[in-house]
Design a protein around this motif. Structure first.
Motif, PDB file in Angstrom:
ATOM      1  N   ALA A 236       0.829  -1.202   0.000  1.00  7.18           N
ATOM      2  CA  ALA A 236       0.000   0.000   0.000  1.00  7.18           C
ATOM      3  C   ALA A 236       0.869   1.259   0.000  1.00  7.18           C
ATOM      4  CB  ALA A 236      -0.928  -0.001   1.213  1.00  7.18           C
ATOM      5  N   VAL A 237       1.967   1.235   0.751  1.00  7.90           N
ATOM      6  CA  VAL A 237       2.892   2.372   0.761  1.00  7.90           C
ATOM      7  C   VAL A 237       3.444   2.600  -0.643  1.00  7.90           C
ATOM      8  CG1 VAL A 237       5.093   3.229   1.647  1.00  7.90           C
ATOM      9  CG2 VAL A 237       3.505   2.059   3.185  1.00  7.90           C
ATOM     10  N   LYS A 238       3.888   1.514  -1.280  1.00  8.11           N
ATOM     11  CA  LYS A 238       4.441   1.618  -2.639  1.00  8.11           C
ATOM     12  C   LYS A 238       3.401   2.191  -3.594  1.00  8.11           C
ATOM     13  CE  LYS A 238       3.914  -1.563  -5.411  1.00  8.11           C
ATOM     14  NZ  LYS A 238       3.782  -2.837  -6.160  1.00  8.11           N
ATOM     15  N   ASP A 239       2.192   1.641  -3.567  1.00  4.95           N
ATOM     16  CA  ASP A 239       1.175   2.059  -4.524  1.00  4.95           C
ATOM     17  C   ASP A 239       0.735   3.500  -4.286  1.00  4.95           C
ATOM     18  OD1 ASP A 239       1.403  -0.461  -5.519  1.00  4.95           O
ATOM     19  OD2 ASP A 239      -0.674  -1.066  -5.134  1.00  4.95           O
ATOM     20  N   ALA A 240       0.615   3.890  -3.015  1.00  2.00           N
ATOM     21  CA  ALA A 240       0.222   5.273  -2.728  1.00  2.00           C
ATOM     22  C   ALA A 240       1.261   6.244  -3.270  1.00  2.00           C
ATOM     23  CB  ALA A 240       0.039   5.467  -1.225  1.00  2.00           C
ATOM     24  N   GLY A 241       2.537   5.890  -3.172  1.00  2.00           N
ATOM     25  CA  GLY A 241       3.588   6.735  -3.728  1.00  2.00           C
ATOM     26  C   GLY A 241       3.499   6.825  -5.240  1.00  2.00           C
ATOM     27  N   LEU A 242       3.208   5.702  -5.899  1.00  2.00           N
ATOM     28  CA  LEU A 242       3.061   5.695  -7.359  1.00  2.00           C
ATOM     29  C   LEU A 242       1.855   6.528  -7.793  1.00  2.00           C
ATOM     30  CD1 LEU A 242       3.746   1.906  -8.105  1.00  2.00           C
ATOM     31  CD2 LEU A 242       5.323   3.825  -8.458  1.00  2.00           C
ATOM     32  N   ILE A 243       0.778   6.449  -7.027  1.00  2.00           N
ATOM     33  CA  ILE A 243      -0.431   7.216  -7.365  1.00  2.00           C
ATOM     34  C   ILE A 243      -0.175   8.712  -7.200  1.00  2.00           C
ATOM     35  CG2 ILE A 243      -2.813   7.687  -6.678  1.00  2.00           C
ATOM     36  CD1 ILE A 243      -2.836   4.632  -5.784  1.00  2.00           C
ATOM     37  N   ALA A 244       0.480   9.096  -6.107  1.00  2.00           N
ATOM     38  CA  ALA A 244       0.790  10.512  -5.898  1.00  2.00           C
ATOM     39  C   ALA A 244       1.669  11.041  -7.029  1.00  2.00           C
ATOM     40  CB  ALA A 244       1.475  10.704  -4.545  1.00  2.00           C
ATOM     41  N   ALA A 245       2.640  10.246  -7.461  1.00  2.00           N
ATOM     42  CA  ALA A 245       3.512  10.652  -8.568  1.00  2.00           C
ATOM     43  C   ALA A 245       2.711  10.794  -9.853  1.00  2.00           C
ATOM     44  CB  ALA A 245       4.633   9.642  -8.745  1.00  2.00           C
ATOM     45  N   ALA A 246       1.779   9.865 -10.098  1.00  2.00           N
ATOM     46  CA  ALA A 246       0.960   9.945 -11.308  1.00  2.00           C
ATOM     47  C   ALA A 246       0.069  11.188 -11.288  1.00  2.00           C
ATOM     48  CB  ALA A 246       0.109   8.685 -11.443  1.00  2.00           C
ATOM     49  N   LEU A 247      -0.476  11.523 -10.131  1.00  3.88           N
ATOM     50  CA  LEU A 247      -1.283  12.734 -10.002  1.00  3.88           C
ATOM     51  C   LEU A 247      -0.462  13.973 -10.340  1.00  3.88           C
ATOM     52  CD1 LEU A 247      -3.185  11.808  -6.721  1.00  3.88           C
ATOM     53  CD2 LEU A 247      -4.299  12.387  -8.898  1.00  3.88           C
ATOM     54  N   ARG A 248       0.742  14.044  -9.803  1.00  5.36           N
ATOM     55  CA  ARG A 248       1.603  15.199 -10.085  1.00  5.36           C
ATOM     56  C   ARG A 248       1.934  15.278 -11.569  1.00  5.36           C
ATOM     57  NH1 ARG A 248       3.753  13.479  -5.073  1.00  5.36           N
ATOM     58  NH2 ARG A 248       5.409  12.267  -6.091  1.00  5.36           N
ATOM     59  N   ASP A 249       2.285  14.130 -12.147  1.00  2.23           N
ATOM     60  CA  ASP A 249       2.662  14.115 -13.561  1.00  2.23           C
ATOM     61  C   ASP A 249       1.487  14.497 -14.455  1.00  2.23           C
ATOM     62  OD1 ASP A 249       5.184  13.349 -12.818  1.00  2.23           O
ATOM     63  OD2 ASP A 249       4.925  11.231 -13.344  1.00  2.23           O
ATOM     64  N   ALA A 250       0.275  14.203 -14.001  1.00  4.89           N
ATOM     65  CA  ALA A 250      -0.922  14.535 -14.783  1.00  4.89           C
ATOM     66  C   ALA A 250      -1.408  15.961 -14.532  1.00  4.89           C
ATOM     67  CB  ALA A 250      -2.046  13.543 -14.455  1.00  4.89           C
ATOM     68  N   GLY A 251      -0.715  16.694 -13.662  1.00  5.23           N
ATOM     69  CA  GLY A 251      -1.114  18.055 -13.350  1.00  5.23           C
ATOM     70  C   GLY A 251      -2.300  18.137 -12.404  1.00  5.23           C
ATOM     71  N   ALA A 252      -2.554  17.045 -11.681  1.00  3.15           N
ATOM     72  CA  ALA A 252      -3.670  17.013 -10.736  1.00  3.15           C
ATOM     73  C   ALA A 252      -3.160  17.255  -9.314  1.00  3.15           C
ATOM     74  CB  ALA A 252      -4.384  15.667 -10.813  1.00  3.15           C
ATOM     75  N   ASP A 253      -4.065  17.587  -8.425  1.00  7.25           N
ATOM     76  CA  ASP A 253      -3.716  17.864  -7.030  1.00  7.25           C
ATOM     77  C   ASP A 253      -3.419  16.554  -6.311  1.00  7.25           C
ATOM     78  OD1 ASP A 253      -3.760  18.547  -4.257  1.00  7.25           O
ATOM     79  OD2 ASP A 253      -4.995  20.300  -4.720  1.00  7.25           O
ATOM     80  N   ASP A 254      -2.250  16.438  -5.736  1.00 10.82           N
ATOM     81  CA  ASP A 254      -1.834  15.185  -5.088  1.00 10.82           C
ATOM     82  C   ASP A 254      -1.910  15.244  -3.576  1.00 10.82           C
ATOM     83  OD1 ASP A 254       0.328  16.974  -4.710  1.00 10.82           O
ATOM     84  OD2 ASP A 254       1.746  15.314  -4.582  1.00 10.82           O
ATOM     85  N   ARG A 255      -2.484  16.300  -3.004  1.00  9.47           N
ATOM     86  CA  ARG A 255      -2.391  16.481  -1.552  1.00  9.47           C
ATOM     87  C   ARG A 255      -3.121  15.399  -0.770  1.00  9.47           C
ATOM     88  NH1 ARG A 255      -4.105  22.687  -1.061  1.00  9.47           N
ATOM     89  NH2 ARG A 255      -5.435  21.976  -2.792  1.00  9.47           N
TER      90      ARG A 255
END
Length: 290
Positions: A236-255
């Motif tokens: 879950a830690v790994k996946d949450a980090g990947l999701i946050a990175a994908a949000l940033r790369d897509a220009g979406a809010d990752d907070r």
């Protein structure tokens, strides 16, 4: 027609997937870095290989189900030279968008057909052959992969023709699963810390528009303090980090996902990484603050 499958990575998910492939009548060779996790599969009919190269040498389809992009890349860099012509690489681990690109490039360098196919589900669905597969890749490969996909899952959704399309939907799905689990943990902890029985929260939502079977399942584990791993906290830690990175790369809010990532990370850092992801509840402490 696909007859022989190599499966690299026999952890929580991979071992169940291997047994599902064997039940479907496929010849399965397995390999795992920690050999003791692969050897029990011999009793189910699998051939246990000593190294990745020998595992893949006779396979029509190679399934990778290792922890992350780095581990998949390192293992396949060692194994790819042993693949027979026409063998298809079915990449099922959740590795993130940059990871998929790197692995697809490795496959292309060696002229290996590659399908990005992360799976939705946890340990029991993997054991039961009831995963949902989210595939991205050349649709002409579907026929050769159908015996494998039908064995490991109840449904395969071909998301798009590009490697990475499957991952795009998988990260969105996991963002919801991680948020739901973390939100359940927060609601139960707040109920408890305000001096009430946390079961009251699950009773409140039961049967109504707010109810959710997953929240009930994970919530009961949180209240009981029992966390046998169906999907690990480290995962879950790994996946949450990947999701946050994908949000940033897509220009979406990752907070929001960054905060959720921190909750899972805190619970794992306290020594619970091998426990189920529902152990995120422990990030809220054990003491009743009444």
């Amino acid at each position: 027609m696909t007859k022989a499958v190599a499966l690299l990575g026999t952890g929580l998910m991979g071992a169940g997937m291997a047994r599902s492939l064997l039940r479907a009548g496929l010849a399965v060779t397995v390999w795992n870095r920690s050999a003791e996790k692969a050897r029990p599969l011999a009793a189910d009919g699998a051939t246990v290989a000593e190294d990745p190269g020998s595992a893949v040498s006779g396979a029509d389809v190679v399934v990778t189900m290792l922890f992350d992009a780095e581990s998949v890349g390192a293992v396949m860099a060692e194994a790819v030279g042993s693949l027979k012509p026409g063998a298809v690489w079915l990449q099922c681990a959740t590795v993130g968008l940059d990871g998929v690109d790197a692995l697809a490039a490795l496959a292309a360098k060696h002229n290996v057909p590659f399908v990005d196919a992360p799976v939705l589900g946890s340990r029991q669905p993997a054991e039961d052959g009831k995963l949902i597969v989210l595939a991205g890749g050349d649709p002409s490969l579907r026929g050769s992969l159908d015996p494998v996909l039908d064995a490991i899952g109840t449904r395969t959704l071909w998301v798009g023709p590009r490697p990475g399309d499957g991952h795009r939907l998988k990260l969105a799905a996991n963002s919801w699963v991680l948020a739901l689990t973390a939100g359940t943990a927060q609601a139960l902890a707040l109920t408890r810390n305000l001096g009430l029985d946390p079961q009251l929260f699950l009773d409140l939502i039961s049967g109504g528009g707010l109810d959710n079977g997953y929240a009930q399942l994970k919530g009961k584990a949180m209240i009981a303090g029992e966390f046998p791993a169906a999907f690990s906290l480290d995962g879950a830690v790994k996946d949450a980090g990947l999701i946050a990175a994908a949000l940033r790369d897509a220009g979406a809010d990752d907070r929001l996902m960054t905060a959720i990532h921190e909750q899972y990370r805190a619970a794992a850092a306290a020594g619970h990484g091998d426990s189920d992801m529902s152990a995120v509840f422990l990030a809220h402490g054990r003491e009743n603050t009444q």
